[in-house]
Design a protein around this motif. Structure first.
Motif, PDB file in Angstrom:
ATOM      1  N   PRO A   1      -9.297   0.599   8.764  1.00 14.59           N
ATOM      2  CA  PRO A   1      -9.650  -0.816   8.883  1.00 14.59           C
ATOM      3  C   PRO A   1      -9.930  -1.167  10.343  1.00 14.59           C
ATOM      4  O   PRO A   1      -9.317  -0.622  11.255  1.00 14.59           O
ATOM      5  CB  PRO A   1      -8.401  -1.533   8.370  1.00 14.59           C
ATOM      6  CG  PRO A   1      -7.279  -0.578   8.638  1.00 14.59           C
ATOM      7  CD  PRO A   1      -7.855   0.804   8.519  1.00 14.59           C
TER       8      PRO A   1
ATOM      9  N   THR B   1      -2.260  -4.808   8.604  1.00 15.95           N
ATOM     10  CA  THR B   1      -3.536  -5.348   8.155  1.00 15.95           C
ATOM     11  C   THR B   1      -3.460  -5.722   6.680  1.00 15.95           C
ATOM     12  O   THR B   1      -2.627  -5.216   5.932  1.00 15.95           O
ATOM     13  CB  THR B   1      -4.685  -4.335   8.351  1.00 15.95           C
ATOM     14  OG1 THR B   1      -4.495  -3.224   7.457  1.00 15.95           O
ATOM     15  CG2 THR B   1      -4.707  -3.832   9.779  1.00 15.95           C
ATOM     16  N   ARG B   2      -4.360  -6.589   6.264  1.00 20.20           N
ATOM     17  CA  ARG B   2      -4.452  -6.992   4.869  1.00 20.20           C
ATOM     18  C   ARG B   2      -5.236  -5.949   4.071  1.00 20.20           C
ATOM     19  O   ARG B   2      -6.123  -5.269   4.603  1.00 20.20           O
ATOM     20  CB  ARG B   2      -5.142  -8.341   4.749  1.00 20.20           C
ATOM     21  CG  ARG B   2      -4.373  -9.493   5.369  1.00 20.20           C
ATOM     22  CD  ARG B   2      -5.083 -10.812   5.129  1.00 20.20           C
ATOM     23  NE  ARG B   2      -5.196 -11.111   3.693  1.00 20.20           N
ATOM     24  CZ  ARG B   2      -5.800 -12.195   3.210  1.00 20.20           C
ATOM     25  NH1 ARG B   2      -6.346 -13.078   4.051  1.00 20.20           N
ATOM     26  NH2 ARG B   2      -5.864 -12.411   1.919  1.00 20.20           N
ATOM     27  N   LEU B   3      -4.908  -5.848   2.787  1.00 18.39           N
ATOM     28  CA  LEU B   3      -5.689  -4.968   1.926  1.00 18.39           C
ATOM     29  C   LEU B   3      -7.088  -5.531   1.708  1.00 18.39           C
ATOM     30  O   LEU B   3      -8.046  -4.776   1.524  1.00 18.39           O
ATOM     31  CB  LEU B   3      -4.975  -4.799   0.574  1.00 18.39           C
ATOM     32  CG  LEU B   3      -3.603  -4.120   0.628  1.00 18.39           C
ATOM     33  CD1 LEU B   3      -2.988  -4.050  -0.765  1.00 18.39           C
ATOM     34  CD2 LEU B   3      -3.709  -2.732   1.236  1.00 18.39           C
ATOM     35  N   SER B   4      -7.221  -6.852   1.741  1.00 18.02           N
ATOM     36  CA  SER B   4      -8.526  -7.509   1.639  1.00 18.02           C
ATOM     37  C   SER B   4      -8.400  -8.906   2.222  1.00 18.02           C
ATOM     38  O   SER B   4      -7.320  -9.481   2.272  1.00 18.02           O
ATOM     39  CB  SER B   4      -9.001  -7.577   0.180  1.00 18.02           C
ATOM     40  OG  SER B   4      -8.104  -8.351  -0.596  1.00 18.02           O
ATOM     41  N   GLY B   5      -9.514  -9.449   2.690  1.00 16.41           N
ATOM     42  CA  GLY B   5      -9.498 -10.799   3.248  1.00 16.41           C
ATOM     43  C   GLY B   5      -9.551 -10.789   4.766  1.00 16.41           C
ATOM     44  O   GLY B   5      -9.116  -9.838   5.416  1.00 16.41           O
TER      45      GLY B   5
ATOM     46  N   GLY C   1      -6.477  -9.841   9.268  1.00 16.50           N
ATOM     47  CA  GLY C   1      -7.663  -9.553   8.473  1.00 16.50           C
ATOM     48  C   GLY C   1      -8.472  -8.418   9.069  1.00 16.50           C
ATOM     49  O   GLY C   1      -8.484  -8.207  10.288  1.00 16.50           O
TER      50      GLY C   1
ATOM     51  N   LYS D   1     -14.227  -1.541   6.982  1.00 15.88           N
ATOM     52  CA  LYS D   1     -13.449  -0.315   6.860  1.00 15.88           C
ATOM     53  C   LYS D   1     -14.399   0.861   6.969  1.00 15.88           C
ATOM     54  O   LYS D   1     -15.381   0.949   6.225  1.00 15.88           O
ATOM     55  CB  LYS D   1     -12.676  -0.281   5.547  1.00 15.88           C
ATOM     56  CG  LYS D   1     -11.785   0.951   5.388  1.00 15.88           C
ATOM     57  CD  LYS D   1     -10.988   0.920   4.099  1.00 15.88           C
ATOM     58  CE  LYS D   1      -9.848  -0.077   4.197  1.00 15.88           C
ATOM     59  NZ  LYS D   1      -8.921   0.028   3.029  1.00 15.88           N
TER      60      LYS D   1
ATOM     61  N   LYS E   1       0.852  -1.186   0.000  1.00 17.96           N
ATOM     62  CA  LYS E   1       0.000   0.000   0.000  1.00 17.96           C
ATOM     63  C   LYS E   1       0.895   1.245   0.000  1.00 17.96           C
ATOM     64  O   LYS E   1       1.924   1.274   0.659  1.00 17.96           O
ATOM     65  CB  LYS E   1      -0.916   0.011   1.225  1.00 17.96           C
ATOM     66  CG  LYS E   1      -2.027   1.046   1.159  1.00 17.96           C
ATOM     67  CD  LYS E   1      -2.973   0.920   2.346  1.00 17.96           C
ATOM     68  CE  LYS E   1      -4.157   1.873   2.205  1.00 17.96           C
ATOM     69  NZ  LYS E   1      -3.788   3.277   2.087  1.00 17.96           N
TER      70      LYS E   1
END
Length: 379
Positions: A76, A46-50, A67, A71, A18
């Motif tokens: 997040p 944190t993950r961008l998605s999942g 995870g 958001k 990111k």
């Protein structure tokens, strides 16, 4: 890990790939810890998605990505983080916690979960009030957080690091100031600013939730400027759900053929865009702009800068010496400052040269990271 190594957990809600100032800052600290004798980094982010936690080794550093269930705005969140943070701090053998807080959430919980471990809270934001139409409810919640919750988090941390004088951490008895920095060996000057194409560059987020960045002000100013400065172009670097809004506004102004959105850029591509621009602009409207990393990167490239006189920007730019400052939210003032730089080659070259000197003197990463290492070792 050897018996003599101490593990420093760098906890940040965002981390590369990111793109952003907080991400780069946290990654620099992790790299500096990895290179320091007797210290070992681990990153919790944190993950961008999942929803599932992932564990990888990235550039020689263990990176744990938690995870996120949802958001809110650019923040997040997950109800599992309190338990997950305690578990991962224990499993990684973390002895020092360095939490980064540009928004509420992960960093606050990391300070609470640190237990007897000394924690260093790096606070990146000024007030997070958006101050935009329709943001009244969000601003009330932010105000409640900043008045009631944040002071408790500050007291819980062993040491506070403010990234600029307008960071809400600044001025506390146990706070030190360590600004973001720039890789002065990578961001290097190109040809003199007066000899470059008349391209204005903006680098930053373009989310609807980040309307305080003032890209609409920049477009309004550029519409005025474009009619007076032949060959002037505007390049927007960054991503977000407001990019198409900005391009539609450019079309409404009749300047669509002179405005280009190139998406997010990193590495050499970002350096090339900044070092070949005639001018870099940061038109933020509120105190939420606590520093202005893009201005420092542009200064290192010998690129003249224009910024709003708000938040931490005046801490970075000295008006008339290392750049120009204009009132926030003032398209006419912004257009006048940009016109001045684009049409006065001597001024552009002086600002570019002086900006490079300031970047070397105040914002070189190596010196800033040495202060962090000494801080961690003392703890």
């Amino acid at each position: 890990m050897t018996a003599t190594e101490r593990t420093v957990a760098v906890v940040a809600p965002y981390y590369p790939p990111k793109v952003g100032g907080v991400e780069n800052y946290a990654a620099r600290i992790a790299r500096a810890v990895a290179e320091a004798p007797g210290l070992r980094p681990v990153v919790i982010t944190t993950r961008l998605s999942g929803l599932r936690t992932t564990v990888d080794v990235e550039d020689g550093v263990q990176v744990i990505r938690l995870g996120a269930w949802l958001k809110l705005s650019n923040t997040p969140l997950s109800p599992l983080w309190p338990l997950q943070l305690r578990r991962w701090l224990r499993r990684t053998g973390a002895e020092v916690v360095n939490a980064h807080a540009p928004v509420p959430g992960l960093a606050d919980l990391a300070v609470a979960a640190s237990g007897k471990r000394p924690s260093v809270l790096t606070y990146h934001a000024g007030s997070m009030h958006k101050g935009e139409p329709g943001s009244g409810a969000a601003d009330r919640l932010i105000g409640l957080y900043e008045r009631r919750v944040l002071p408790k988090v500050f007291r819980r941390a062993r040491t506070l690091v403010a990234v600029s004088p307008v960071s809400l951490a600044a001025g506390h008895p146990h706070a030190v100031e360590i600004s973001p920095g720039v890789d002065i060996e990578r961001f290097t000057p190109g040809q003199p600013a007066s000899e470059r194409p008349r391209t204005i560059v903006y680098v930053g987020r373009m989310d609807r939730s980040s309307a305080w960045k003032g890209v609409d002000v920049l477009l309004t100013a550029f519409a005025e400027l474009a009619a007076e400065v032949p060959g002037a172009r505007l390049r927007l670097v960054g991503g977000g759900d407001a990019v198409q809004d900005h391009l539609r506004l450019a079309a409404d102004f009749g300047i669509a053929d002179r405005v280009e959105a190139v998406g997010e850029l990193t590495g050499d591509a970002l350096v090339e865009v900044v070092r070949t621009a005639a001018l870099a602009v940061l038109p933020s409207r509120t105190e939420a702009e606590s520093f202005g990393m893009v201005l420092v990167e542009a200064m290192a490239c010998g690129t003249p800068v224009v910024g709003s006189a708000v938040g931490g920007i005046p801490h970075v730019v000295t008006d008339g010496e290392t750049g120009l400052l204009v009132p926030p939210g003032d398209p006419a003032g912004l257009a006048a400052a940009c016109r001045k730089v684009l049409t006065d080659g001597g001024l552009a070259d002086r600002l570019g040269a002086r900006g490079r000197q300031e970047a070397e003197r105040r914002f070189a990463w190596n010196g800033l990271m040495e202060r962090y290492i000494k801080l961690f070792q003392a703890l």
